[in-house]
Design a protein around this motif. Structure first.
Motif, PDB file in Angstrom:
ATOM      1  N   PHE A   1       0.825  -1.198   0.000  1.00 38.91           N
ATOM      2  CA  PHE A   1       0.000   0.000   0.000  1.00 38.91           C
ATOM      3  C   PHE A   1       0.866   1.258   0.000  1.00 38.91           C
ATOM      4  N   ALA A   2       1.971   1.195   0.732  1.00 38.94           N
ATOM      5  CA  ALA A   2       2.863   2.351   0.787  1.00 38.94           C
ATOM      6  C   ALA A   2       3.419   2.688  -0.580  1.00 38.94           C
ATOM      7  N   GLY A   3       3.486   1.705  -1.465  1.00 40.24           N
ATOM      8  CA  GLY A   3       3.935   1.978  -2.824  1.00 40.24           C
ATOM      9  C   GLY A   3       3.020   2.934  -3.569  1.00 40.24           C
ATOM     10  N   GLN A   4       1.795   3.117  -3.070  1.00 40.32           N
ATOM     11  CA  GLN A   4       0.867   4.066  -3.689  1.00 40.32           C
ATOM     12  C   GLN A   4       1.150   5.503  -3.262  1.00 40.32           C
ATOM     13  N   PHE A   5       1.980   5.685  -2.224  1.00 36.34           N
ATOM     14  CA  PHE A   5       2.233   7.022  -1.697  1.00 36.34           C
ATOM     15  C   PHE A   5       3.378   7.673  -2.467  1.00 36.34           C
ATOM     16  N   ALA A   6       3.038   8.580  -3.363  1.00 37.13           N
ATOM     17  CA  ALA A   6       4.071   9.279  -4.127  1.00 37.13           C
ATOM     18  C   ALA A   6       4.791  10.290  -3.260  1.00 37.13           C
ATOM     19  N   ASP A   7       4.054  10.903  -2.326  1.00 38.47           N
ATOM     20  CA  ASP A   7       4.655  11.933  -1.474  1.00 38.47           C
ATOM     21  C   ASP A   7       3.835  12.055  -0.199  1.00 38.47           C
ATOM     22  N   VAL A   8       4.535  12.167   0.924  1.00 41.13           N
ATOM     23  CA  VAL A   8       3.905  12.395   2.224  1.00 41.13           C
ATOM     24  C   VAL A   8       4.697  13.491   2.909  1.00 41.13           C
ATOM     25  N   ARG A   9       4.046  14.589   3.215  1.00 36.57           N
ATOM     26  CA  ARG A   9       4.779  15.699   3.823  1.00 36.57           C
ATOM     27  C   ARG A   9       3.917  16.463   4.820  1.00 36.57           C
ATOM     28  N   ALA A  10       4.618  17.064   5.802  1.00 38.04           N
ATOM     29  CA  ALA A  10       3.937  17.856   6.821  1.00 38.04           C
ATOM     30  C   ALA A  10       3.511  19.190   6.244  1.00 38.04           C
ATOM     31  N   MET A  11       2.334  19.632   6.642  1.00 41.97           N
ATOM     32  CA  MET A  11       1.813  20.958   6.294  1.00 41.97           C
ATOM     33  C   MET A  11       1.617  21.710   7.603  1.00 41.97           C
ATOM     34  N   GLY A  12       2.745  22.161   8.184  1.00 41.56           N
ATOM     35  CA  GLY A  12       2.686  22.702   9.525  1.00 41.56           C
ATOM     36  C   GLY A  12       2.783  21.574  10.533  1.00 41.56           C
ATOM     37  N   SER A  13       2.438  21.871  11.788  1.00 34.44           N
ATOM     38  CA  SER A  13       2.588  20.875  12.849  1.00 34.44           C
ATOM     39  C   SER A  13       1.386  19.965  12.998  1.00 34.44           C
ATOM     40  N   ASP A  14       0.250  20.352  12.398  1.00 36.15           N
ATOM     41  CA  ASP A  14      -0.976  19.595  12.668  1.00 36.15           C
ATOM     42  C   ASP A  14      -1.685  19.111  11.405  1.00 36.15           C
ATOM     43  N   ALA A  15      -1.001  19.086  10.277  1.00 37.55           N
ATOM     44  CA  ALA A  15      -1.626  18.609   9.046  1.00 37.55           C
ATOM     45  C   ALA A  15      -0.594  17.911   8.168  1.00 37.55           C
ATOM     46  N   VAL A  16      -1.075  16.937   7.404  1.00 38.72           N
ATOM     47  CA  VAL A  16      -0.217  16.150   6.512  1.00 38.72           C
ATOM     48  C   VAL A  16      -0.897  16.071   5.157  1.00 38.72           C
ATOM     49  N   ARG A  17      -0.098  16.191   4.100  1.00 45.74           N
ATOM     50  CA  ARG A  17      -0.625  16.000   2.755  1.00 45.74           C
ATOM     51  C   ARG A  17      -0.070  14.704   2.194  1.00 45.74           C
ATOM     52  N   ILE A  18      -0.968  13.839   1.751  1.00 43.78           N
ATOM     53  CA  ILE A  18      -0.604  12.570   1.139  1.00 43.78           C
ATOM     54  C   ILE A  18      -0.972  12.625  -0.334  1.00 43.78           C
ATOM     55  N   THR A  19       0.011  12.461  -1.189  1.00 46.49           N
ATOM     56  CA  THR A  19      -0.217  12.426  -2.633  1.00 46.49           C
ATOM     57  C   THR A  19       0.004  11.002  -3.118  1.00 46.49           C
ATOM     58  N   LEU A  20      -1.008  10.436  -3.753  1.00 49.03           N
ATOM     59  CA  LEU A  20      -0.932   9.067  -4.242  1.00 49.03           C
ATOM     60  C   LEU A  20      -0.444   9.030  -5.677  1.00 49.03           C
ATOM     61  N   THR A  21       0.053   7.889  -6.086  1.00 53.26           N
ATOM     62  CA  THR A  21       0.477   7.725  -7.477  1.00 53.26           C
ATOM     63  C   THR A  21      -0.716   7.736  -8.427  1.00 53.26           C
ATOM     64  N   GLY A  22      -1.865   7.395  -7.908  1.00 51.72           N
ATOM     65  CA  GLY A  22      -3.107   7.421  -8.669  1.00 51.72           C
ATOM     66  C   GLY A  22      -4.257   7.488  -7.700  1.00 51.72           C
ATOM     67  N   PRO A  23      -5.452   7.838  -8.141  1.00 51.91           N
ATOM     68  CA  PRO A  23      -6.575   7.985  -7.215  1.00 51.91           C
ATOM     69  C   PRO A  23      -6.940   6.674  -6.533  1.00 51.91           C
ATOM     70  N   ASN A  24      -7.308   6.771  -5.272  1.00 51.60           N
ATOM     71  CA  ASN A  24      -7.783   5.619  -4.508  1.00 51.60           C
ATOM     72  C   ASN A  24      -8.756   6.120  -3.457  1.00 51.60           C
ATOM     73  N   ALA A  25     -10.047   5.909  -3.728  1.00 46.88           N
ATOM     74  CA  ALA A  25     -11.083   6.386  -2.813  1.00 46.88           C
ATOM     75  C   ALA A  25     -11.099   5.604  -1.508  1.00 46.88           C
ATOM     76  N   ASP A  26     -10.376   4.495  -1.445  1.00 40.12           N
ATOM     77  CA  ASP A  26     -10.344   3.684  -0.227  1.00 40.12           C
ATOM     78  C   ASP A  26      -9.257   4.118   0.749  1.00 40.12           C
ATOM     79  N   LEU A  27      -8.563   5.217   0.501  1.00 38.81           N
ATOM     80  CA  LEU A  27      -7.439   5.577   1.368  1.00 38.81           C
ATOM     81  C   LEU A  27      -7.835   5.679   2.837  1.00 38.81           C
ATOM     82  N   PRO A  28      -8.957   6.330   3.217  1.00 31.43           N
ATOM     83  CA  PRO A  28      -9.279   6.380   4.653  1.00 31.43           C
ATOM     84  C   PRO A  28      -9.412   4.999   5.284  1.00 31.43           C
ATOM     85  N   VAL A  29      -9.901   4.026   4.525  1.00 29.96           N
ATOM     86  CA  VAL A  29      -9.996   2.666   5.047  1.00 29.96           C
ATOM     87  C   VAL A  29      -8.608   2.046   5.167  1.00 29.96           C
TER      88      VAL A  29
END
Length: 548
Positions: free
Chosen positions: A175-203
């Motif tokens: 699953f981690a292979g789907q994560f193109a980029d994971v970075r902090a947006m300040g101290s209390d937020a994170v942006r996750i960019t996937l290699t392609g769309p996946n509506a199941d990410l919260p699950v």
């Protein structure tokens, strides 16, 4: 669905004394759980209030009885059937039930799965995306690790990124292979960019392996999480002891302590329960469930999509012969296995992992029948008539010893001999599973089709049990994951089930009910579709009533 195409059916928390009702046709709002969306537009997981706190639905004015009042304190002793020196409290490396139970006590994920396998808020206060590819995660304020340090975006980034490091050996690497980029947006937020769309990410983020650790953690001799319990003792292959975290962000749980250890022998485990040496056990033999009830103890049935499967490695003999594989699948007398081995606590399966309760279940796939005469034809064609073939089983794989006996008897009618070799539970998953030419696996339930296909059937899946490689299947997996059209996804998942059924080296005879047994003083247990022992999160919910 009526209304704004970006909206989806959702649940809202009712005012006191009102029943919870589903609403539709509304513009997107903040919601307390993440149901199956229509995947045609914006997706959102935003939580607050009673549902996010895990309160039960439908009580009071909805007509259900008032639940018993929890009692605080006490030490719960729990025995599971499998443990070894490979036990871990590194969330990324969780593999077996004991790992899942411990890590659920010590850690939290960004989301967690509810009674319908939907994602609900946990360490993430909100998860948003407009295209199912770029997601913004807003962290819950006021959460602290057991060492007192506050949860920050850096911890989340570190926890997710470590799955991509081969040295970690993460069981969620696929699953981690789907994560193109994971970075902090300040101290209390994170942006996750996937290699392609996946509506199941919260699950996906609710899977146990994605529980959050402190940034920089490399030593897992003990646990430093945000969970409901602190790690007091951890001895791999021996036991663990957990103590209630009084500063838990959800509020302190009921139990004071939990001791978790293994009793591999089924009879010994049940006797420990009946004698009062332990309070809760799992993997109960269906044959003795009635005896346990008659003795005044409780038995909890959890109907799931989990299964014990026949695993034939396709990368070596005899599994590299398709006729041998076809013959073995025809030796599974599913009704006999259900009735004789599981005493009815199972549902007929069809050599693919999607259960009939799943909306993507392929209804057009013909049921494979028990046919030893046809199996004999395939064995002769494979040049193996009269051969003796080893088949490895173990109590570590739910009832595989008994399933092996049923297949052994059927094999005689098909003109071959199955040499049933019973491996010890201790170390089975390390030493035998996916290593022997033919044996058994045991797969816990997974909340989505994408998750189980990715982990167990894709060519690069970490648990591709039979070493099955199908280039079209891999392409279909990506296509379904990126589609926002439910009709397209249903058609794709249907074809994928056909391909597994016809081509893989895995035989799935039944979907299993999981049976846990408990002392009458253990209160608060209820079925959860993600697995037995309340989806391995029993410790956060149950309590001990010494008066019972």
């Amino acid at each position: 669905m009526a209304g704004d195409p970006r909206s989806f059916r959702h649940a809202v928390v009712p005012a006191a004394g009102r029943c919870l009702l589903p609403l539709s046709g509304l513009a997107p709002v903040k919601v307390a759980a993440f149901p199956a969306p229509d995947r045609r537009g914006a997706l959102r997981l935003l939580g607050a209030g009673a549902l996010a706190a895990g309160l039960p639905l439908g009580l009071g004015a909805c007509g259900f009885a008032t639940p018993p009042k929890p009692v605080k304190g006490g030490r719960l002793r729990v025995a599971t059937p499998a443990s070894s020196t490979a036990d871990t409290i590194d969330p990324a490396r969780q593999t077996v039930v004991t790992d899942y139970c411990r890590c659920h006590m010590f850690y939290d994920g960004l989301t967690r799965l509810d009674a319908h396998s939907r994602a609900e808020p946990a360490l993430a206060e909100a998860i948003d995306s407009s295209d199912a590819r770029i997601w913004t995660v807003k962290l819950r304020p006021g959460v602290r690790f057991h060492d007192g340090k506050p949860l920050t975006a850096d911890d989340v980034v570190y926890s997710i990124r470590r799955h991509k490091d081969p040295a970690i050996g993460s069981k969620a690497a696929a699953f981690a292979g789907q994560f193109a980029d994971v970075r902090a947006m300040g101290s209390d937020a994170v942006r996750i960019t996937l290699t392609g769309p996946n509506a199941d990410l919260p699950v996906i983020l609710g899977l146990p392996q994605f529980q959050i650790v402190r940034a920089g953690t490399t030593d897992f001799a003990t646990a430093n999480g945000t969970g409901a319990f602190r790690c007091v003792e951890f001895q791999p292959g021996v036991r663990s002891v957990a103590a209630r975290n009084e500063d838990y962000w959800r509020g302190p749980v009921h139990l004071g302590e939990v001791e978790l250890f293994s009793i591999a022998d089924d009879s010994a485990r049940v006797n420990a329960l009946l004698s009062g040496d332990v309070d809760l056990i799992n993997s109960v033999n269906p044959r003795i469930s009635r005896h346990i009830r008659k003795a005044g103890f409780g038995v909890l049935e959890t109907k799931t999509g989990g299964y014990t499967d026949l695993v034939i490695r396709l990368d070596r003999a005899p599994g590299n012969n398709p006729d041998f594989v076809a013959g073995m699948k025809l030796l599974m007398d599913r009704p006999a296995m259900r009735d004789a081995v599981f005493r009815g606590y199972a549902t007929i399966a069809n050599d693919q992992p999607i259960p009939p309760t799943n909306p993507y279940f392929a209804t057009d796939l013909p049921q494979r029948a028990f046919d030893p005469e046809r199996a004999a034809y395939h064995f002769r064609k494979a040049g193996m008539a009269g051969a003796t073939i080893p088949l490895v089983s173990s109590t570590a794989a739910e009832k595989s010893d008994d399933l092996g006996v049923v297949m052994q008897q059927a094999a005689r009618r098909a003109g071959i001999t199955l040499d049933l070799r019973r491996a010890p539970a201790d170390g089975y998953w390390t030493n035998s599973w996916m290593k022997v030419p033919m044996g058994f696996g045991n797969v816990n339930p997974r909340p989505t089709a994408d998750i189980i296909f990715t982990q167990f059937f894709s060519s690069d899946g970490p648990w591709n049990e039979s070493a099955w490689h199908d280039a079209r299947f891999d392409r279909l997996l990506l296509e379904a994951r990126g589609s926002t059209d439910e009709g397209v996804r249903r058609a794709i998942y249907g074809e994928m089930q056909h391909r597994i059924h016809d081509g893989s080296g895995v035989g799935i005879p039944l979907f299993l009910s999981l049976l846990d047994a408990h002392s009458p003083k253990v209160k608060g247990l209820r079925p959860m579709p993600s697995g037995g022992l309340m989806g391995y999160d029993f410790a956060s919910h149950v309590w001990l009533d010494e008066k019972a």
